[in-house]
Design an enzyme around this catalytic site. Sequence first.
Site, short mmCIF file in Angstrom:
data_model
loop_
_atom_site.label_atom_id
_atom_site.label_comp_id
_atom_site.label_asym_id
_atom_site.label_seq_id
_atom_site.Cartn_x
_atom_site.Cartn_y
_atom_site.Cartn_z
N ASP A 1 0.82 -1.21 0.00
CA ASP A 1 0.00 0.00 0.00
C ASP A 1 0.85 1.26 0.00
O ASP A 1 2.08 1.20 0.19
CB ASP A 1 -0.91 0.01 1.23
CG ASP A 1 -1.98 -1.08 1.19
OD1 ASP A 1 -2.35 -1.48 0.08
OD2 ASP A 1 -2.43 -1.51 2.27
N TYR B 1 6.46 -9.95 6.64
CA TYR B 1 6.39 -8.52 6.93
C TYR B 1 6.87 -8.25 8.34
O TYR B 1 6.71 -9.08 9.24
CB TYR B 1 4.94 -8.02 6.80
CG TYR B 1 4.45 -7.79 5.40
CD1 TYR B 1 4.59 -6.55 4.79
CD2 TYR B 1 3.85 -8.82 4.67
CE1 TYR B 1 4.12 -6.33 3.50
CE2 TYR B 1 3.39 -8.62 3.38
CZ TYR B 1 3.52 -7.37 2.80
OH TYR B 1 3.08 -7.16 1.52
#
Length: 246
Positions: A55, A113
Amino acid sequence: MFKVNRYFIYLSYDGTRYHGWQVQPNGITVQEEIERALSTLLRLKTEIVGAGRTDAGVHARLMVAHFDTDVTFDAEQLAYKLNRFLPHDIAIKKIEKVDNELHARFSATSRTYHYYVHTSKNPFARAYSWETGYPLDFQKMNLAAQALLTTSDFGAFCKSGSDVKTTLCDVKVAEWIEMGEGRWYFEITANRFLRNMVRAVVGTLIEVGRGRMTVDEFADVIKSGCRSNAGESMPANALFLEDVKY
């Protein structure tokens, strides 16, 4: 007739000034920058496919993408030229020829992540880490995080309105790790991630750490499958795509 070959690009980027990875009409993206540079150097319009779609504002220590071309080139030299051509916040690590059946997105077996937080004011961490402003119980947060390993449906952490076909994911690692000097990161590894999933998971675990949600209530949030029951989505600047495995 020239043979079309597939190449993997291994790269990293600071996502601060980008509207995410994927090309879109309303802002500059990482994919767009690389495609422009690659097309210029190969003298042929070239599109790339990434391992994921980070994002706006999210960073990547390792992103993998592939492209197909019938142009002949030296991979090491192309990587060097791309680095000269691209802006300072995108770095090409290497380019290598791979089997044409390999796909940067669909052949990936896992992605990892990290979400970084710091518990006291730190002028050198603030750009890439989230400052808590209050104490957190990381032991309870780790207890709660274990529930992520025993579920498969992560609908509670999926951005509302996302057009995903399934909210099923296989999470293999979910834990908070101390870096020292009041700095921590949350590591999560899965075969796939839903849009906004990591930041929503972290936001909900923060609720546990603040004592505003119990470990059992965190598990109930997962079972509910309802995004409105989970915590807020955390700021993008502290999130990094750390690794992609094939």
